[in-house]
Design an enzyme around this catalytic site. Structure first.
Site, short mmCIF file in Angstrom:
data_model
loop_
_atom_site.label_atom_id
_atom_site.label_comp_id
_atom_site.label_asym_id
_atom_site.label_seq_id
_atom_site.Cartn_x
_atom_site.Cartn_y
_atom_site.Cartn_z
N ASN A 169 0.94 -1.27 -0.10
CA ASN A 169 0.10 0.03 -0.04
C ASN A 169 0.92 1.31 0.01
OD1 ASN A 169 -2.38 1.52 0.05
ND2 ASN A 169 -3.36 0.08 1.42
N HIS A 211 23.07 0.68 12.60
CA HIS A 211 24.23 1.76 12.80
C HIS A 211 24.67 1.24 14.28
CE1 HIS A 211 22.76 4.39 9.82
NE2 HIS A 211 21.62 4.18 10.15
N THR A 224 10.92 -6.88 16.36
CA THR A 224 12.41 -6.66 16.52
C THR A 224 13.04 -8.18 16.60
OG1 THR A 224 11.94 -6.89 19.11
CG2 THR A 224 12.01 -4.83 18.08
#
Length: 185
Positions: free
Chosen positions: A83, A113, A163
Site C-alpha cells: 500500500n 548503525h 524486533t
C-alpha cells in the site's frame, strides 16, 4: 572486499562509497519514475519494478510513494501488494514470499548503525537481511527491524515494531511485537 560486498555480507561498510552512492541514485531515479507513472499504465509500472527490484513474481502491485535504498536487493513473490507510502531499506536482502500484503506506511529496515557514538559518528553502517514468509499480512505503520524472519501466515498488527523472529501461523502486535494469537490453518 568492496564496500558493496561488505554491505551484503553483514560487515561494517562505508555508505558514502562511490559505487553505493551511484546505486542509490539509480534506484531513486527509477522509483521517482515509478511513483509518477499512471496506475492504468500497468506495463510501464511492471517494467520499472522489474528494472528496480532484484526479483519479482507475477501480479505485483506497489502503490506510490514507494522508496528504497537500492531496490536490487528486494525479492518479492507472486501476488504481492504494498500500500501507499512504504519504505524498504535494502542494504541487505529483503525476501518476501508469495501472497503477501503490506499495509500503508510500513517500514522494512535492514540498515543498522553502531551503538557506540564514536563509531556511529564515523558514518559507518552494517546490515542484516529480512525474510517474510508466504501469505503474510503486515498492518499499516508496522516496522520490521533488521535481521527479522517471519514465518508463513504471520499477521503483524498495525503499528507493531517487530524486533525478533516469529514462527508460522501467529498474529503479532505491540512494541516490541509479541505473539497475541496462534492461528489454525
Amino acid at each position: 572486499m568492496s564496500e558493496l560486498e561488505k554491505m551484503l555480507s553483514g560487515d561494517i561498510y562505508d555508505p558514502s562509497d562511490e559505487v553505493l552512492t551511484m546505486l542509490r541514485a539509480e534506484a531513486r531515479e527509477i522509483t521517482a519514475r515509478y511513483n509518477v507513472t499512471p496506475r492504468r499504465d500497468l506495463a510501464a509500472r511492471t517494467k520499472l519494478l522489474a528494472q528496480l527490484l532484484g526479483g519479482i513474481g507475477g501480479e505485483i502491485k506497489i502503490e506510490p510513494h514507494f522508496n528504497c535504498d537500492y531496490g536490487q536487493h528486494i525479492f518479492v513473490g507472486n501476488n504481492f501488494y504494498m500500500n501507499f507510502g512504504c519504505v524498504i531499506l535494502d542494504c541487505a536482502e529483503v525476501r518476501i514470499g508469495d501472497n503477501c500484503f503490506i499495509g500503508p506506511q510500513v517500514g522494512i529496515y535492514t540498515a543498522c548503525h553502531p551503538l557506540d557514538p564514536i563509531e556511529r559518528n564515523k558514518g559507518i553502517e552494517f546490515a542484516k537481511p529480512i525474510t517474510i514468509g508466504d501469505s503474510c499480512w503486515i498492518g499499516g505503520h508496522a516496522t520490521i527491524n533488521p535481521g527479522v524472519r517471519l514465518g508463513d501466515n504471520v499477521v503483524v498488527g498495525s503499528g507493531a515494531v517487530v524486533t525478533k523472529n516469529f514462527p508460522d501461523n501467529v498474529v503479532v502486535a505491540g512494541n516490541p511485537a509479541r505473539v497475541i494469537k496462534a492461528l489454525t490453518t
